[in-house]
Design an enzyme around this catalytic site. Structure first.
Site, PDB file in Angstrom:
ATOM      1  N   GLU A  60      16.180 -35.798 -41.291  1.00  0.00           N
ATOM      2  CA  GLU A  60      16.623 -36.583 -42.449  1.00  0.00           C
ATOM      3  C   GLU A  60      18.081 -36.358 -42.833  1.00  0.00           C
ATOM      4  O   GLU A  60      18.827 -37.332 -43.010  1.00  0.00           O
ATOM      5  CB  GLU A  60      15.688 -36.356 -43.643  1.00  0.00           C
ATOM      6  N   HIS A 129       4.033 -35.052 -51.456  1.00  0.00           N
ATOM      7  CA  HIS A 129       4.053 -36.467 -51.031  1.00  0.00           C
ATOM      8  C   HIS A 129       3.735 -37.410 -52.189  1.00  0.00           C
ATOM      9  O   HIS A 129       3.223 -38.506 -51.972  1.00  0.00           O
ATOM     10  CB  HIS A 129       3.042 -36.715 -49.901  1.00  0.00           C
TER      11      HIS A 129
HETATM   12  C1  LIG Z   1      10.579 -33.660 -43.580  1.00  0.00           C
HETATM   13  C2  LIG Z   1       9.485 -34.588 -43.214  1.00  0.00           C
HETATM   14  N1  LIG Z   1       9.794 -35.737 -42.591  1.00  0.00           N
HETATM   15  C3  LIG Z   1       8.819 -36.607 -42.245  1.00  0.00           C
HETATM   16  C4  LIG Z   1       7.517 -36.334 -42.534  1.00  0.00           C
HETATM   17  C5  LIG Z   1       6.417 -37.317 -42.162  1.00  0.00           C
HETATM   18  N2  LIG Z   1       5.672 -36.779 -41.044  1.00  0.00           N
HETATM   19  C6  LIG Z   1       4.532 -36.084 -41.217  1.00  0.00           C
HETATM   20  S1  LIG Z   1       3.941 -35.470 -39.802  1.00  0.00           S
HETATM   21  C7  LIG Z   1       5.171 -36.162 -38.907  1.00  0.00           C
HETATM   22  C8  LIG Z   1       5.215 -35.978 -37.425  1.00  0.00           C
HETATM   23  C9  LIG Z   1       5.274 -34.541 -37.063  1.00  0.00           C
HETATM   24  O1  LIG Z   1       5.261 -34.419 -35.690  1.00  0.00           O
HETATM   25  P1  LIG Z   1       5.081 -33.013 -35.026  1.00  0.00           P
HETATM   26  O2  LIG Z   1       6.005 -32.036 -35.658  1.00  0.00           O
HETATM   27  O3  LIG Z   1       5.199 -33.194 -33.578  1.00  0.00           O
HETATM   28  O4  LIG Z   1       3.611 -32.568 -35.446  1.00  0.00           O
HETATM   29  P2  LIG Z   1       2.227 -33.266 -35.028  1.00  0.00           P
HETATM   30  O5  LIG Z   1       1.879 -34.227 -36.103  1.00  0.00           O
HETATM   31  O6  LIG Z   1       2.386 -33.898 -33.719  1.00  0.00           O
HETATM   32  O7  LIG Z   1       1.251 -32.126 -35.005  1.00  0.00           O
HETATM   33  C10 LIG Z   1       6.049 -36.859 -39.726  1.00  0.00           C
HETATM   34  C11 LIG Z   1       7.230 -37.596 -39.279  1.00  0.00           C
HETATM   35  C12 LIG Z   1       7.239 -35.135 -43.216  1.00  0.00           C
HETATM   36  N3  LIG Z   1       6.007 -34.820 -43.599  1.00  0.00           N
HETATM   37  N4  LIG Z   1       8.233 -34.274 -43.531  1.00  0.00           N
END
Ligand SMILES: Cc1ncc(C[n+]2csc(CCOP(=O)(O)OP(=O)(O)O)c2C)c(N)n1
Ligand SMILES: [Mg+2]
Lengths: 331, 327
Positions: A60, A129
């Site tokens: 971000e 959230h």
């Molecule tokens: C700072 C932030 N940006 C965006 C999000 C929205 N978000 C939640 S999970 C996710 C994907 C995370 O991917 P990863 O780290 O690979 O974990 P996975 O869900 O695959 O276990 C996103 C973009 C968030 N919760 N926090």
């Protein structure tokens, strides 16, 4: 008139502006094929391609900073910040960089970017959230802040935001994405700094932002049953703020409640209330009341979450107290 | 499957199997609660990634700490949490681990060293590294494991804390669960270059391991934890794994970002539980009947915990402004 959802309205506004001006582009997490988790941007990548609808990594501060740089060099980026709660991550880029470039450069640099994000509790999404953080950015000179309260508002305000030469933060209520409202097919813009009087009244003024507009409209209808005539006003933009319309209403009704979903302390409601106190004091019959979200992190449990935000019943109760003179602390 | 040294670890192996099945069973029940509209909000399933949490947490003690993610049920179970308190938390009940205040994305269990799930991607990296700093300052030999996803490697915070962890030789292990996706985007579209090289740039020893092989994960974790206790940390592990469900329980139509064939391949050919089960049977560590009995017992345990949580009380409304500030 046709009715569309708030989500479709935002989508249309962005698509129209992207067609009109090829310096407009979108940037954010899962904005392309996925069209965002709320599906607000679906279809845009198909029309505008991946050069103008850009999926980013979960970085971000990085992509907000890049939007600032692109805006300073001639583009009009729209940054999608998936949840308003992530504003904390981008505060430096938004508040130290975007907000101040124009001033610090003596008016030579501009940052025409839009940061669209959301707000609103009761989605059972817990403390990280669910926040409504408009007060944080409204506090910073150089940033404009828009808070659409319906599909109609969302479209008109988004188009104005994209054409504005300043950084604009738009907070959409994430619980309203599927709410429909009449939206004309013809193009229209809603100017910043012009409040909307949704309902005229003579006894009390309810000033409400975004999600709280519906709450206050319901409250006004309930009050009407009791013979209390409430005026409902949506400021539409917090910065700039249409003081004239708010003050005129305060002078007319002599009683005001300001309702916003941010935390009550040190928030939007306090700012508006004190402007009315300062500029319409002579006309008031009672103190201006603030109603915001409870000063607690948003709890997950439905049993707790629902009592943290203002409700129509709560507004009605406050309005009754104002009308009966109970709030005049003459001890 | 990594080979066992001796069969004397039969007990450890059976516990690892049990813990993996407990996670899968927990998630199946949680998903069911969502589908039957009994669970407030959304939740992210750990199914498919069990060997990662279990392989690592079985190398830790209760005084070792972990930080978890939005996909945190697996870490929580693997670190020793109970079903009852977990389901109560998912349903926002008073007896939940966080008294219903946190829910799925903030579940935590201090009694077993789980400092908590986190709804901010990458949000726990500072916390984990700070926990390791605390152990060092205290002269304790506790190790902290920081779980995070491939997507979280895009957060700048990670680079700030890895630098400090390396400078100060902190007892922290960064465990990157690479499940190939962050939300609806493939990892290769959001991560340039190599993931382990990110840690290596700071002089941090980094390993890549098959995250569907619980023995391989556990063997590596045992070694690194022991070395971290002696002040040889930090370490970084990239664990190759896969999530079976959508990004969250509501992500049902996934065809636009990943194929059914791909999902089937991981489930049919690399499932960590199926693989370990057949290993246990082949090696004579457990019979099919014993395994079936264990599965049934876990299922029963989950069913009871769900029923308990459904009937449990919500927190009293007076709790809403409790715990904002500590006394
Ligand atoms: C700072 C932030 N940006 C965006 C999000 C929205 N978000 C939640 S999970 C996710 C994907 C995370 O991917 P990863 O780290 O690979 O974990 P996975 O869900 O695959 O276990 C996103 C973009 C968030 N919760 N926090
Ligand atoms: Mg991932």
């Amino acid at each position: 008139m046709r009715e569309i959802t708030l989500s479709q309205a935002v989508n249309e506004a962005i698509a129209e502006e992207m067609r009109r001006d090829d310096t407009v582009f979108l940037l954010g997490e899962d904005v392309a094929e996925a069209g965002t988790p709320f599906k607000v941007l679906s279809g845009l990548v198909e029309e505008f391609g991946t050069d103008r609808v850009i999926d980013t990594p979960i970085s971000e501060p990085g992509f907000v900073g890049m939007a600032v740089g692109a805006a300073m060099t001639g583009a009009r980026p729209i940054v999608d910040l998936m949840f308003g709660d992530f504003i904390y991550l981008v505060m430096d880029q938004l508040c130290n960089q975007a907000a101040k470039q124009h001033y610090m450069s003596g008016g030579k640099l501009t940052v025409p970017m839009v940061l669209r994000t959301n707000m609103g509790a009761t989605r059972r999404s817990a403390a990280q959230h669910s926040q409504s953080l408009q007060a944080l950015v409204a506090h910073i000179p150089g940033l404009k802040v828009a808070m659409p309260s319906s599909a109609y508002e969302a479209k008109g305000l988004m188009k104005t935001a994209i054409r504005d030469n300043n950084p604009v933060v738009i907070f959409e209520d994430k619980l309203m994405y599927q709410d429909k409202a009449p939206v004309p097919e013809e193009e229209y813009l809603i100017p910043f700094g012009v409040a909307n009087v949704l309902r005229e009244g003579t006894d009390i003024t309810l000033i409400a932002t975004s999600s709280m507009v519906q709450v206050c409209e319901k409250a006004a209808a309930m009050l009407a049953q009791e013979g209390i005539s409430a005026e409902v006003i949506d400021p539409r933009t917090i910065v700039p703020l249409d003081e004239d319309t708010l003050l005129a209403s305060a002078r007319k009704t002599s009683r005001v409640i300001v309702v916003d979903e941010g935390h009550q302390s040190y928030g939007i409601t306090g700012e508006i209330a004190s402007r009315i106190n300062e500029k319409a004091f002579y006309h008031l019959d009672a103190p201006v009341l603030r109603m915001g979200a409870m000063d607690v992190p948003v709890p997950f449990s439905p049993a707790l979450e629902d009592i943290t935000v203002p409700t129509p019943e709560g507004v009605v109760e406050y309005a009754r107290k104002l009308m009966s003179g109970e709030m005049i602390h003459a001890a | 499957m990594a080979k066992a040294k001796t069969k004397s670890n039969a007990e450890d192996y059976l516990r690892m199997y049990r813990q993996m099945v407990r996670i899968r069973t927990f998630e199946d029940n949680a998903n069911q609660l969502y589908l039957s509209a009994k669970m407030p909000g959304l939740t992210h399933m750990y199914s498919g990634e069990e060997a990662v949490a279990v392989g690592i947490c079985e190398a830790l003690t209760d005084s070792d700490r972990i930080t978890s993610t939005h996909r945190g049920h697996g870490h929580c179970v693997a670190k020793g949490a109970e079903f009852k308190e977990m389901f109560c938390e998912l349903l926002g009940k008073e007896e939940g681990y966080c008294r219903g205040k946190g829910g799925s994305m903030h579940i935590a269990d201090q009694s077993h060293g789980n400092l908590g799930a986190n709804a901010i991607v990458g949000g726990s990296m500072g916390i984990a590294t700070g926990s390791a700093l605390r152990a060092k300052l205290q002269g304790a030999d506790d190790v902290t494991v920081c779980f995070f996803g491939d997507g979280a490697t895009a957060q700048g915070l990670m680079y700030e804390v890895m630098n400090m962890a390396a400078l100060w030789k902190l007892p922290v292990i960064y465990a990157c669960e690479n499940n190939g996706y962050s939300e609806y985007t493939k990892t290769e579209e959001i991560a340039a270059g190599s993931i382990t090289a990110r840690a290596e740039a700071f002089g941090i020893e980094a390993h890549k391991v098959d995250g569907q092989d619980v023995l391989a994960v556990n063997e590596l974790a045992q070694k690194l934890v022991a070395r971290a206790r002696k002040g040889e940390g930090p370490f970084f592990i990239e664990l190759m794994t896969y999530r079976y469900h959508g990004h969250h329980v509501g992500d049902i139509n996934r065809a636009y970002y990943r194929s059914k064939d791909e999902e089937r391949d991981w489930k049919d050919n690399r499932d960590p539980i199926v693989r370990f089960r057949s290993y246990l049977v082949q090696e004579g560590l457990a019979s099919e009947e014993e395994i079936e009995a264990m599965n049934a017992e876990i299922e029963q345990d989950a069913t009871e915990a769900v029923a308990y949580a459904e009937a449990a009380r919500y927190p009293d409304v007076s709790e809403v402004d409790m715990h904002v500030y500590a006394d």
